[in-house]
Design an enzyme around this catalytic site. Structure first.
Site: not given
Ligand code: 13P
Length: 251
Positions: A8-10, A95, A165, A171, A213, A234
């Site tokens: 998930n590149w956001k 999400h 999640e 994060g 994470s 992420g």
């Molecule tokens: P991180 O891997 O940066 O904690 O993010 C998780 C996430 O929200 C993936 O969708």
């Protein structure tokens, strides 16, 4: 069953050139890994720049879809059908960052149904905001699952992926992740909830991913000890060297 390793590149990276570079590096690793299907979910605006060719090892997905079915005056929105006409095969729905931006249960339920109707596979995210010692948060998980899937016909469950999640783990860095043992406990809980609707065998066939994470150091423990059906990643998916190690952890 193939492990699903989802990037998930956001809202990253900054430019189409960087997106192409990251895509190509990820693709190289994905094509070498027989035990995984890698799903890259870039910002939708970059999907067309990637020159993607569908393969059994590498797919694309969108990070969200509109709650509206048809084309119309919905500024900034992308419909499930539009996503499906691009190269996207998957849609992340529910999400925690979309929930924080206002996606309530009813909206998530509509999006799940629209995505499935448009022949997309759904990666439905669930997870508690915080964890109380008495297990009360399991009720929150239960509600997220049952409301998101209300009215979804049983034969669509084969296009469903659940990403567990926990919001508190997103994060945070590796020390803030859940533990593989706790994840396994929650995976079984999720499959039990699903089994009430579709029966034990069909529920067991729904992949349950861990997200929050994940990095190149803890990925393997979630896949093995935690028996995760895959991972939703992420930040570490933006580092080609780290994400490659995460893909290889699915061996
Ligand atoms: P991180 O891997 O940066 O904690 O993010 C998780 C996430 O929200 C993936 O969708």
């Amino acid at each position: 069953m193939l492990k699903l390793i989802v990037a998930n590149w956001k809202m990253n990276p900054a430019t189409p050139r960087e997106a192409r570079e990251l895509y190509l590096k990820t693709k190289q690793a994905a094509l070498k890994q027989r035990s995984a299907r890698v799903i890259i979910c870039p910002p939708a605006i970059f999907i067309g720049c990637l020159n993607h060719k569908t393969s059994s090892r590498l797919s694309l997905g969108v990070q969200d879809i509109s709650v509206h079915r048809n084309t119309g005056a919905f500024t900034g929105a992308i419909s499930a059908a539009q996503a499906s006409y691009s190269e996207a095969e998957y849609a992340i729905i529910g999400h925690s960052e979309r929930r924080a931006a206002g996606d309530e249960e009813k909206i998530i339920n509509t999006k799940v149904k629209l995505a499935l109707a448009a022949k997309l596979n759904v990666i439905l995210c669930v997870g508690e905001k915080s964890r109380d010692g008495e297990g009360g948060y399991l009720q929150e998980l239960h509600e997220q699952l049952t409301s998101a899937l209300a009215g979804v016909p049983n034969n669509f469950y084969k296009k469903l992926v659940i990403a567990y999640e926990p919001v508190w783990a997103v994060g945070k860095g590796a020390s803030g992740a859940d533990t593989p043992a706790e994840f396994l406990h929650h995976k079984l809980f999720i499959q039990k909830v699903l089994s009430k609707t579709v029966g034990a065998a069909a529920a067991k066939a729904v992949p349950v991913l861990y997200g929050g994470s994940v990095d190149h150091k803890n990925a393997e423990s979630f896949l093995n000890e935690g028996q995760a059906g895959g991972l939703l990643v992420g930040r570490a998916s933006l580092r080609a060297d780290h994400f490659k190690q995460i893909i290889y952890a699915a061996r």
